[in-house]
Design an enzyme around this catalytic site. Structure first.
Site, PDB file in Angstrom:
ATOM      1  N   ASP A  17      25.452  14.238  35.556  1.00  0.00           N
ATOM      2  CA  ASP A  17      25.958  13.020  36.198  1.00  0.00           C
ATOM      3  C   ASP A  17      27.451  12.817  35.978  1.00  0.00           C
ATOM      4  OD1 ASP A  17      25.398  12.693  33.538  1.00  0.00           O
ATOM      5  OD2 ASP A  17      24.351  10.793  33.733  1.00  0.00           O
ATOM      6  N   HIS A  49      26.949  10.114  29.852  1.00  0.00           N
ATOM      7  CA  HIS A  49      26.845   8.958  28.955  1.00  0.00           C
ATOM      8  C   HIS A  49      26.502   9.413  27.542  1.00  0.00           C
ATOM      9  CE1 HIS A  49      25.631   7.815  33.076  1.00  0.00           C
ATOM     10  NE2 HIS A  49      26.557   6.894  32.875  1.00  0.00           N
ATOM     11  N   ASP A  90      25.724  15.183  29.168  1.00  0.00           N
ATOM     12  CA  ASP A  90      25.485  14.051  30.063  1.00  0.00           C
ATOM     13  C   ASP A  90      26.720  13.147  30.079  1.00  0.00           C
ATOM     14  OD1 ASP A  90      22.912  12.488  31.366  1.00  0.00           O
ATOM     15  OD2 ASP A  90      24.369  11.084  30.520  1.00  0.00           O
ATOM     16  N   HIS A 127      18.782   8.566  25.619  1.00  0.00           N
ATOM     17  CA  HIS A 127      18.994   7.170  25.204  1.00  0.00           C
ATOM     18  C   HIS A 127      17.812   6.613  24.400  1.00  0.00           C
ATOM     19  CE1 HIS A 127      22.620   7.019  27.523  1.00  0.00           C
ATOM     20  NE2 HIS A 127      22.017   7.103  28.693  1.00  0.00           N
TER      21      HIS A 127
END
Lengths: 356, 356
Positions: free
Chosen positions: B296, B210, B208, B172
């Site tokens: 995740d 996200h 991931d 991110h």
């Protein structure tokens, strides 16, 4: 003018907005833009013999002249969407608080969509975590805008001056953003209303201790409304931090119609009044005046270090009066609950005594 | 490959970063990117027979290839400036937390200056209030970057694959922003390192849960590094909310070299593996691979609703292996402390078993 001829527009609807604190650097704090402010101002005005006038209601469509309709719609619906989404409702936490923000360098030149989650939507229009939305925030903000519009109408109808006891305040609310305890820009709406009522050029002089980044934003490209502000230097570390510098002078047709006079922390009356003198000189060619009357520059106010005396505010009122313009006062900040009412009354009374 | 031939780069320096919680919609919460993650991953790798390798230190100048030097300098100095400014230091509050942000519509086309107050400076590069800076955050982020660079060096030196147990994670973090528990983009640094080491075209495949908005940002204009991500649909209300949609495909020379495959909440193994198959097909023409290995997406993880099974992660590892590329794995998210180590080991082991 005779003593206290300034009608004061006030409504108890300001009480609908009870932010219940704010969040500053991640820490929940009580905040200073509290419900008591609106009532203390009213009580001081009434005790001083001011006529208290209720605002007329205006169609919210009016807001779209200056605010992006999507932001207005967000303000109208945000709290209900928040509650429906089941966000934290512990004591003092049943308010809309943002946590993620579309930084320009993170979204620039990318497809941009309004996020689906209310938690993320909360950061789209809000500049900060100190401007919370509760169940009555939108209705109170509408009432504050109504008060400002009503004061403008009183002036358009012939009153030499009128005062709007706006709460929540407005000058940090821009075309498509809100923050700094402000949601809708009451002063900008009043200025536009004066223009719509036939006044050729309108000056907004902003005495609040902080720069009115929202008002500057709304009128930055326009020549017909001058924005002129004295405020504590954002370069010294004060809100709104990112704008409010002297070299922001307007753009395009508005070039030269934006005037910022930052003053240093602790400056006291002298430099502050000198800056106000400059702002008044710039406003001389206008046909009407809106005063963003924040009194948070006062000595003892918890939100600014300017140290202005009550006499300084009276001198400011007199300087504004000498412009001889039809004048709409719009309440902005002022957070010293002991002195708030007296500062507002003192400024208005000095204005009334010196107005031609 | 023989069993467990993948060297695992790990350092105890990750423990320097202890965010001590985060702030979500104004509410302090414990957070899930905790110190234990780094140790649990190491223990699981060691128990499974992986060789644990310490990272080599790299000159932080290296970061400037992909990150704005001003942001790196901010990360280096923010905590000390915060403490020097005397901000709240109550338990759990001695961390840098932003409260005001330069929204694009509030600062666009205006003179823009780095604010003077550390409280306001905290919002310049941070996208959210969940990515706090503590006393050891910068040093731990440097160590995580070192781990990713070291893993890339092992591959450049001939290892078929290497794994970097990066903590804090990185995907991110963009060129000039950080957020979502990430500070420096470990995977992007590894990809650039492979390019600098002579690999002609590098793919970054991001598993991931996200979207890696930071990695996308860094490589959005480049044709030499493909970014390809499967992640929970941001349009369904998931972080990073503002980007990560399928139609973000790169820009200029990078047009076509960005591939997003959002999947719906609760999708489970099937659609997720199908998306990974598409991403692998897109990466076929590359000379090296970086895998942003967030786990995740796993069923039971508190940070995503994807519901991927351990077998699904193994199938993903095998699909990546069939590309037959020199591969650097970089740890991203994964917050189910019971299953975290097993998911990482399982994915790497399946990869090793299927790699040519």
């Amino acid at each position: 003018m005779t003593a206290s001829p300034i009608p004061a527009v006030w409504t108890e609807r300001h009480r609908l907005h009870d932010p219940g604190g704010e969040v500053w650097v991640g820490v929940p704090i009580p905040g200073t833009e509290v419900v008591a402010r609106g009532d203390l101002i009213r009580d001081a005005l009434a005790a001083a013999g001011f006529e208290i006038v209720p605002p007329a209601e205006h169609d919210p469509e009016h807001l779209h002249r200056l605010h992006h309709p999507a932001m207005v719609e967000y303000l109208r619906t945000a709290y209900d969407a928040w509650v429906a989404a089941g966000y934290p409702e512990e004591p003092g936490q049943d308010r809309v608080v943002p946590y993620v923000f579309p930084l320009p360098q993170a979204v620039a030149d990318r497809p941009f969509r309004l996020p689906a989650a209310p938690s993320a939507r909360a950061g789209v229009y809000t500049t900060d975590t100190t401007t919370l939305i509760g169940p009555g925030t939108y209705r109170a903000a509408l009432a504050a805008a109504d008060a400002a519009l009503t004061a403008a109408e009183l002036v358009l109808a012939g009153a030499p001056a009128a005062y709007a006891a706006c709460r929540p305040p407005g000058h940090h609310a821009g075309r498509a953003f809100f923050g700094g305890s402000c949601y809708l820009n009451n002063a900008a709406l009043a200025a536009q209303h004066l223009r719509d009522g036939g006044r050729g050029r309108v000056a907004v002089i902003d005495l609040d201790a902080h720069h009115g980044n929202g008002t500057q934003d709304i009128f930055y490209d326009r020549a017909d409304i001058l924005y002129a502000s004295v405020h504590v230097d954002p370069g010294a570390g004060w809100f709104p931090h990112f704008v409010g510098y002297a070299d922001e002078a307007g753009r395009g047709p508005g070039a030269g119609a934006n005037r910022n006079r930052p003053v240093p922390p602790g400056c006291g009356d002298g430099p502050w009044l000198e800056a106000i003198g400059d702002l008044c000189a710039a406003a001389g060619a206008c046909d009407a005046l809106v005063v963003s009357l924040g009194v948070d520059g006062a000595a003892g106010d918890p939100e600014s270090p300017l140290g202005i005396s009550p006499a300084g505010f009276a001198r400011a009122g007199e300087a504004l009066a000498r412009l001889g313009l039809p004048t709409v006062f719009v309440q902005e900040g002022g957070y010293d609950l002991e002195r708030l009412g007296g500062l507002v009354v003192g400024t208005l009374t000095a204005f009334a005594g010196a107005h031609p």
